[in-house]
Design a protein around this motif. Structure first.
Motif, PDB file in Angstrom:
ATOM      1  N   THR A 115       0.842  -1.209   0.000  1.00 32.80           N
ATOM      2  CA  THR A 115       0.000   0.000   0.000  1.00 32.80           C
ATOM      3  C   THR A 115       0.873   1.255   0.000  1.00 32.80           C
ATOM      4  N   MET A 119       0.904   4.150  -2.877  1.00 32.43           N
ATOM      5  CA  MET A 119       0.730   5.582  -2.585  1.00 32.43           C
ATOM      6  C   MET A 119       1.845   6.409  -3.217  1.00 32.43           C
ATOM      7  N   LEU A 122       1.341   6.670  -7.020  1.00 37.11           N
ATOM      8  CA  LEU A 122       0.260   7.602  -7.357  1.00 37.11           C
ATOM      9  C   LEU A 122       0.692   9.044  -7.120  1.00 37.11           C
ATOM     10  N   TYR A 126       1.569  12.957 -10.209  1.00 36.98           N
ATOM     11  CA  TYR A 126       1.119  14.355 -10.303  1.00 36.98           C
ATOM     12  C   TYR A 126       2.199  15.230 -10.921  1.00 36.98           C
ATOM     13  N   LEU A 137       3.759  10.156   4.349  1.00 36.30           N
ATOM     14  CA  LEU A 137       2.380   9.664   4.474  1.00 36.30           C
ATOM     15  C   LEU A 137       2.281   8.192   4.049  1.00 36.30           C
ATOM     16  N   LEU A 141       0.655   6.177   7.061  1.00 36.46           N
ATOM     17  CA  LEU A 141      -0.770   5.841   6.969  1.00 36.46           C
ATOM     18  C   LEU A 141      -1.031   4.327   6.947  1.00 36.46           C
TER      19      LEU A 141
ATOM     20  N   PRO B 404      -3.538  17.957  -3.831  1.00 32.54           N
ATOM     21  CA  PRO B 404      -4.072  16.681  -4.331  1.00 32.54           C
ATOM     22  C   PRO B 404      -3.045  15.549  -4.357  1.00 32.54           C
ATOM     23  N   SER B 405      -1.758  15.879  -4.584  1.00 34.80           N
ATOM     24  CA  SER B 405      -0.750  14.807  -4.653  1.00 34.80           C
ATOM     25  C   SER B 405      -0.522  14.160  -3.289  1.00 34.80           C
ATOM     26  N   VAL B 406      -0.978  14.811  -2.234  1.00 35.51           N
ATOM     27  CA  VAL B 406      -0.904  14.232  -0.888  1.00 35.51           C
ATOM     28  C   VAL B 406      -2.247  13.571  -0.553  1.00 35.51           C
ATOM     29  N   HIS B 408      -4.931  12.485  -2.570  1.00 36.17           N
ATOM     30  CA  HIS B 408      -5.518  11.368  -3.312  1.00 36.17           C
ATOM     31  C   HIS B 408      -4.836  10.019  -3.060  1.00 36.17           C
ATOM     32  N   PRO B 409      -3.494   9.970  -2.983  1.00 38.27           N
ATOM     33  CA  PRO B 409      -2.904   8.670  -2.590  1.00 38.27           C
ATOM     34  C   PRO B 409      -3.375   8.223  -1.204  1.00 38.27           C
ATOM     35  N   ALA B 410      -3.603   9.189  -0.308  1.00 38.90           N
ATOM     36  CA  ALA B 410      -4.102   8.832   1.032  1.00 38.90           C
ATOM     37  C   ALA B 410      -5.508   8.242   0.942  1.00 38.90           C
ATOM     38  N   VAL B 412      -6.694   6.614  -1.612  1.00 41.18           N
ATOM     39  CA  VAL B 412      -6.554   5.250  -2.167  1.00 41.18           C
ATOM     40  C   VAL B 412      -6.150   4.274  -1.052  1.00 41.18           C
ATOM     41  N   ALA B 413      -5.251   4.730  -0.158  1.00 42.19           N
ATOM     42  CA  ALA B 413      -4.836   3.860   0.953  1.00 42.19           C
ATOM     43  C   ALA B 413      -6.040   3.499   1.828  1.00 42.19           C
ATOM     44  N   PHE B 414      -6.886   4.486   2.114  1.00 37.53           N
ATOM     45  CA  PHE B 414      -8.090   4.202   2.903  1.00 37.53           C
ATOM     46  C   PHE B 414      -9.023   3.263   2.146  1.00 37.53           C
TER      47      PHE B 414
END
Lengths: 164, 514
Positions: A115, A119, A122, A126, A137, A141, B404-406, B408-410, B412-414
């Protein structure tokens, strides 16, 4: 308008094709009908068949509406088209591919590491990146979730490289 | 007395004693730190999520649903309720600070909120939005408590044919959440119905389209489908979008709403709350229309009508009371009849089912204590929304500025962890990923996902009641219009369809004339 009409025609045709697939193959092969059913509506395949026929009708209606608009369009409407941005389409495709490639990595790497990696990939997609924050993160996370679910609630997580 | 006859006073005394007993049981179930923490955590996180443009109550509730799986049902439901309410209020934060509504329901708040922020009164606008939201939410909760039990007691007379006709009416909600194209909404709905048929048949227990997969025998798992359909496509579509130039986040500035201002806005807030309650109680209407109706009514009635749209504080009070007045009321059809009023309550219906509770009249018979505990928790949520809102006003600017680059990946993790933890199965992640692609394709083809979800949740109830009714009548369809209740719901269904078709035709005409 022309783009919308093409999109509707395509969506309608795909819907109709999916419905035909259900009627012809998926429902007859996928649903076992018991030998003695008192009346048609009691059969397990009655409702799916009804829904499939409804889907077919709606798909045809959407495709027909789109095709009619396409045939009636004025030649000047070609000029309305916004040029497609292939770079962004490719980025979306990479994001989808990353999500699917992530699935086979869960067992060997473990849920937390896989995961975190997803992250990072992804975040890197950007144009304007905040990779340091993203990396922190990506570490914190999944690990926080692991602590909560694995240690706190006893959910079995694939541990992968951390399993040894 | 032997015949069972009782005097009205004896009957009402017995009813009063029953309510008191249920309240006591409910209070004992809800009054603990875990529940209060769940509600407060819910409204706090909901406010933050609502303040992020592009996210909203549906995504917040969908992502939190798996986490409630390990909680007591009351705690889990209250967490989701808190998220719903927080997110509905949170939408106003970015509407005021960056001229971008966090949720569609806050679109009306932009009209006066942003002009106030540009005048250096963002804090005042945010505070008025909070006061109006909390008061409206409280009024809406009272309506929920007063009307739900009454409707549920009436619905106890329903048999399978009545429930089937009710489901017919419920499915017509699809028309109102279909957006621009009714036909695309219906296509989305039939796909949801088809997906809901996968699993074991309820009457004969034969397999339906499972192809031997043990994971699919219990039906398609709700949570991966939900997350895949709502949260994942939003993130994927972000990659396909051009980056937007973000508006500058306004300074909070002056924060105090004077007593005179609050008193001046109070009639508008009460009116907006009642509009929200009425609109919210009608399945399929939603918070955005409530906000706009409340706003236009306030503008019509106000002495300051010329200032509306230029930074009038009463405009914010009207919009926010309208959209928050909907929150409690949308749960009236959910709890009393088992019918979701909008997408969020459709997800909540799923949440109840995940916890082994079936909303509807029987819930009041079998789990009255739970229902009263939820009532009390919902009432407390209005107060906790106030506390969380006050905290978030201070943090509003950084929330609205998350990159958003911080973000949106977060998300996806959720998504992946949420979809995994319910059954601990990688198969669920596969379902989520497939549904994510389906949802993304639907977004690109402008097919709305909300009808899919509503049909997916209601599909099994629809089919089950239809087949049960026909089994009772030995296949005679006349049972489906056997009495006044069936006639009532069938008439509503027909009316709803006629209205939807009429609206669609009007839209086409308007589109062609434009």
């Amino acid at each position: 308008m022309a783009t919308g009409a093409i999109r509707d025609t395509a969506a309608g045709l795909v819907t109709a094709a999916a419905a035909i697939f259900c009627i012809v193959w998926l429902i007859p092969v996928g649903i076992k009908v018991p030998p003695r059913v008192p009346f048609a509506a009691a059969s397990p395949d009655f409702f799916p068949r009804f829904v499939a026929w409804l889907t077919l009708a709606l798909g045809v209606a959407l495709a027909w509406g789109g095709a009619r608009r396409l045939l009636r369009r004025r030649p000047s409407e070609h000029a309305d088209r916004v040029p497609a941005d292939h770079r962004r389409t490719i980025r979306a495709a990479i994001a989808i591919a990353a999500i699917f490639l992530y699935l086979p990595l869960i067992e060997p790497l473990g849920l937390v590491a896989a995961t975190g990696l997803l992250m990072l990939v992804l975040a890197a997609l950007y144009e304007e990146r905040r990779l340091v924050v993203g990396a922190v993160l990506a570490l914190l996370l999944p690990y926080a979730n692991f602590l909560l679910f694995y240690h706190g609630l006893g959910v079995a997580f694939p541990l992968g490289i951390f399993g040894g | 007395m032997a015949s069972g006859w009782r005097s009205p006073s004896a009957s009402s005394a017995a009813e009063g004693a029953r309510v008191l007993e249920n309240l006591t049981v409910g209070f004992s179930q809800v009054a603990n730190l875990a529940n209060l923490a769940a509600i407060f955590g819910g409204v706090l996180v909901g406010t933050v999520v609502g303040a992020i443009p592009g996210l909203g109550a549906a995504i917040a509730v969908a992502l939190a649903l798996p986490f409630t799986f390990y909680m007591n049902p009351i705690t889990g439901i209250l967490l989701l309720v808190g998220l719903y309410k927080g997110a509905t209020y949170g939408g106003s934060i970015t509407a005021i600070l960056i001229n971008t509504p966090g949720t569609p329901a806050a679109a009306c708040t932009v009209l006066d909120g942003y002009p106030m922020a540009r005048r250096g009164e963002a804090g005042k606008a945010l505070n008025m939005a909070l006061y109006a939201s909390c008061i409206a939410d409280f009024v809406s909760n009272l309506a929920l408590i007063f009307f739900t039990g009454w409707i549920a007691s009436f619905a106890l007379r329903f048999g399978p044919p009545e429930f089937f006709t009710l489901m017919c009416f419920s499915v017509t909600i699809i028309a109102s959440v279909s957006g621009a194209s009714l036909i695309k909404g219906l296509i989305s709905g039939v796909f949801g119905l088809m997906l809901a048929t996968i699993g074991l048949d309820f009457a004969y227990t034969t397999e339906r389209m499972t192809f031997g997969s043990t994971e699919m025998m219990a039906g398609m798992p709700l949570i991966p489908v939900l997350i895949g359909l709502f949260a994942l496509p939003e993130v994927i579509s972000e990659f396909a979008k051009r980056p937007m130039v973000q508006e500058r986040v306004a300074d909070i500035g002056r924060s105090i709403v004077t007593r005179a201002e609050l008193l001046r806005c109070l009639p508008t807030i009460v009116r907006g709350s009642l509009i929200g309650v009425i609109i919210g109680a009608i399945p399929g209407t939603g918070a955005a229309p409530a906000a706009f109706i409340s706003y236009s009514e306030a503008k019509r009635a106000s002495k300051n009508r010329d200032n509306f749209g230029k930074g009038e504080i009463e405009g914010i009070a009207a919009a926010e009371s309208g959209n928050n007045g909907v929150c409690g009321a949308t749960m009236i059809p959910l709890l009393s009849l088992g019918v979701p009023g909008d997408v969020v309550t459709a997800i909540m219906l799923g949440a109840f089912m995940v916890h082994g509770l079936q909303p509807g009249p029987l819930l009041f018979e079998s789990n009255a204590g739970t229902v009263y505990a939820i009532y009390l928790g919902i009432l407390a949520s209005s107060i906790l929304l106030f506390v969380a809102g006050k905290l978030c006003i201070r943090l509003a600017a950084p929330i609205a500025d998350i990159h958003p680059s911080v973000l949106h990946p977060a998300i996806v993790a959720f998504c992946v962890i949420g979809a995994f933890v319910v059954n601990g199965a990688v198969f669920d992640l596969l379902i989520m990923s497939i549904m994510g692609v389906v949802g993304f394709a639907m977004l690109r083809l402008e097919i709305p996902p909300a009808p899919f979800l509503i049909a997916f949740v209601l599909g099994p109830l629809f089919e089950e009641n239809l087949r049960r009714a026909l089994l009772i009548s030995k296949g005679d369809p006349a049972i489906l219009w056997r009495g006044p209740i069936c006639w009532f719901f069938l008439a509503l269904t027909v009316l709803s369809i006629v209205l939807a078709v009429y609206r669609a035709r009007q839209d086409i005409r308007r589109h062609l004339s434009d």
